[in-house]
Scaffold this active site. Structure first.
Site, mmCIF file in Angstrom:
data_model
loop_
_atom_site.group_PDB
_atom_site.id
_atom_site.type_symbol
_atom_site.label_atom_id
_atom_site.label_comp_id
_atom_site.label_asym_id
_atom_site.label_seq_id
_atom_site.Cartn_x
_atom_site.Cartn_y
_atom_site.Cartn_z
ATOM 1 N N ASN A 175 0.875 -1.176 0.000
ATOM 2 C CA ASN A 175 0.000 0.000 0.000
ATOM 3 C C ASN A 175 0.909 1.222 0.000
ATOM 4 O O ASN A 175 1.479 1.564 1.039
ATOM 5 C CB ASN A 175 -0.896 -0.011 1.256
ATOM 6 C CG ASN A 175 -1.689 1.287 1.394
ATOM 7 O OD1 ASN A 175 -1.799 2.060 0.433
ATOM 8 N ND2 ASN A 175 -2.249 1.516 2.572
ATOM 9 N N LYS A 207 0.125 4.192 -0.239
ATOM 10 C CA LYS A 207 -0.542 5.389 0.311
ATOM 11 C C LYS A 207 -0.318 6.571 -0.638
ATOM 12 O O LYS A 207 -0.159 6.369 -1.837
ATOM 13 C CB LYS A 207 -0.053 5.689 1.727
ATOM 14 C CG LYS A 207 -0.051 4.467 2.632
ATOM 15 C CD LYS A 207 0.063 4.837 4.073
ATOM 16 C CE LYS A 207 0.304 3.586 4.904
ATOM 17 N NZ LYS A 207 -0.113 3.743 6.269
ATOM 18 N N HIS A 231 -9.643 1.294 4.530
ATOM 19 C CA HIS A 231 -8.383 1.489 5.268
ATOM 20 C C HIS A 231 -8.655 2.413 6.450
ATOM 21 O O HIS A 231 -9.465 3.342 6.357
ATOM 22 C CB HIS A 231 -7.311 2.087 4.344
ATOM 23 C CG HIS A 231 -5.946 2.046 4.954
ATOM 24 N ND1 HIS A 231 -5.536 2.967 5.882
ATOM 25 C CD2 HIS A 231 -4.914 1.181 4.788
ATOM 26 C CE1 HIS A 231 -4.296 2.662 6.270
ATOM 27 N NE2 HIS A 231 -3.899 1.586 5.611
ATOM 28 N N GLU A 284 -7.141 4.813 7.595
ATOM 29 C CA GLU A 284 -6.938 6.247 7.326
ATOM 30 C C GLU A 284 -8.178 6.840 6.647
ATOM 31 O O GLU A 284 -8.511 8.010 6.858
ATOM 32 C CB GLU A 284 -5.673 6.439 6.475
ATOM 33 C CG GLU A 284 -4.417 6.183 7.307
ATOM 34 C CD GLU A 284 -3.227 5.652 6.535
ATOM 35 O OE1 GLU A 284 -3.226 5.703 5.290
ATOM 36 O OE2 GLU A 284 -2.278 5.161 7.192
ATOM 37 N N GLU A 327 -5.836 -5.019 10.337
ATOM 38 C CA GLU A 327 -4.818 -3.998 10.570
ATOM 39 C C GLU A 327 -5.139 -3.260 11.866
ATOM 40 O O GLU A 327 -5.945 -2.317 11.868
ATOM 41 C CB GLU A 327 -4.812 -2.987 9.419
ATOM 42 C CG GLU A 327 -4.493 -3.588 8.069
ATOM 43 C CD GLU A 327 -3.844 -2.562 7.147
ATOM 44 O OE1 GLU A 327 -2.742 -2.827 6.682
ATOM 45 O OE2 GLU A 327 -4.427 -1.487 6.926
ATOM 46 N N GLY A 361 1.951 2.206 10.626
ATOM 47 C CA GLY A 361 2.898 3.310 10.481
ATOM 48 C C GLY A 361 3.574 3.713 11.777
ATOM 49 O O GLY A 361 4.225 4.756 11.849
ATOM 50 N N SER A 389 2.911 -2.253 10.303
ATOM 51 C CA SER A 389 4.355 -2.293 10.547
ATOM 52 C C SER A 389 4.977 -3.654 10.256
ATOM 53 O O SER A 389 5.940 -4.047 10.911
ATOM 54 C CB SER A 389 4.679 -1.826 11.974
ATOM 55 O OG SER A 389 4.260 -0.476 12.142
HETATM 56 C C1 PEP Z 1 -1.007 0.154 5.805
HETATM 57 O O1 PEP Z 1 -1.014 1.344 5.516
HETATM 58 O O2 PEP Z 1 -1.897 -0.590 5.390
HETATM 59 C C2 PEP Z 1 0.091 -0.342 6.634
HETATM 60 C C3 PEP Z 1 0.031 -1.566 7.093
HETATM 61 O O3 PEP Z 1 1.120 0.542 6.886
HETATM 62 P P1 PEP Z 1 2.523 0.215 7.613
HETATM 63 O O4 PEP Z 1 3.014 -1.095 7.051
HETATM 64 O O5 PEP Z 1 3.400 1.358 7.256
HETATM 65 O O6 PEP Z 1 2.242 0.106 9.070
#
Ligand code: PEP
Length: 259
Positions: free
Chosen positions: A14, A16, A105, A107, A176, A182, A220
């Protein structure tokens, strides 16, 4: 009974709101080089900002080793067409060869106030155009600390099951935990597996095809922790944010994703 995933895992990046024409070219060239002698044993996708979909498709034609990478988007409209300024429909994503689209997501839930019902409608719109939605669910830190993780993810998944009936077996789920996205804080393999098992059981009650639903972990995931997370019986792949922007890291995660 434990789910023993004998299906291919899926590693989806992803990106982003990151990238540029120039940096995308460098990133994909590095992925192409890494994949030339090392064909992945998992499915791989990159979910990129919509304006770059055409560029990524063109780069796939330039580098033959990128043929193993599917392309995805990061959001889709729940509407099919019409007066929805700024929105991008599933049919438009299909025109650009999208195989996947991320929906719900955290976000988007947080900054764009997307509700469980809207996320379910977006998943439905994607499926209607032959695109696999990667449906993201997960609890906030406050919800986890209040002992509400299971209740929250079950509620989020229930909305998608309700809105998509028997098509639920066609979606990809991504657990998630919001506190892990992040932040560099990862759920331990055991914490993640516990939630994945809850989701698997919920899917099993909804469809006799539950075993074929991929449940990804995201938050992460990186080159160092991917193998232990992906070794869990109900973790069928990863949704990777930050680490998907660094070719060596993304390639290591892909290599860790054996069947
Ligand atoms: C994500 O944005 O779906 C995600 C898992 O980000 P990160 O791996 O940076 O935590």
């Amino acid at each position: 009974m434990q789910h023993k995933a004998n299906m291919k895992k899926l590693i989806a990046g992803n990106w982003k709101m990151n990238g540029s024409l120039a940096t995308n070219e460098v990133l994909l060239a590095a992925l192409a080089e890494g994949l030339t002698n090392d064909r992945p044993s998992c499915d791989v996708a990159v979910c990129v900002p919509a304006p770059y979909l055409a560029q990524i498709q063109a780069l796939k034609l330039t580098h033959s080793s990128l043929s193993v990478i599917d392309v995805g988007a990061q959001d889709v409209s729940a509407q099919a067409s019409g007066a929805y300024t700024g929105e991008v429909s599933a049919a438009m994503l299909k025109d650009f060869g999208c195989r996947y689209v991320i929906v719900g997501h955290s976000e988007r839930r947080q900054y764009h106030f997307e509700t469980d019902a809207l996320v379910a409608d977006k998943a439905k719109a994607a499926l209607a155009s032959g695109i696999t939605p990667i449906v993201c669910i997960g609890e906030t830190v406050a919800e986890r600390e209040a002992g509400r993780t299971e209740e929250v993810v079950r509620r989020q998944l229930a909305a998608v099951i309700r809105g998509n009936g028997h098509c639920i077996s066609e979606v990809v789920l991504a657990y998630e935990p919001v506190w892990a996205i992040g932040t560099g804080k990862t759920a331990s393999p055991e914490e993640a597996q516990a939630v994945h098992a809850v989701l698997r059981a919920q899917l099993k009650a909804a469809t006799d095809q539950s075993a074929r639903v991929k449940i990804l972990y995201g938050g992460s995931m990186n080159a160092a922790n991917a193998a232990s997370l992906l070794a869990q019986p109900d973790i069928d792949g990863g949704l990777i944010g930050g680490a998907s922007l660094k070719a060596p890291d993304f390639l290591k995660i892909i290599a860790a994703a054996h069947v």
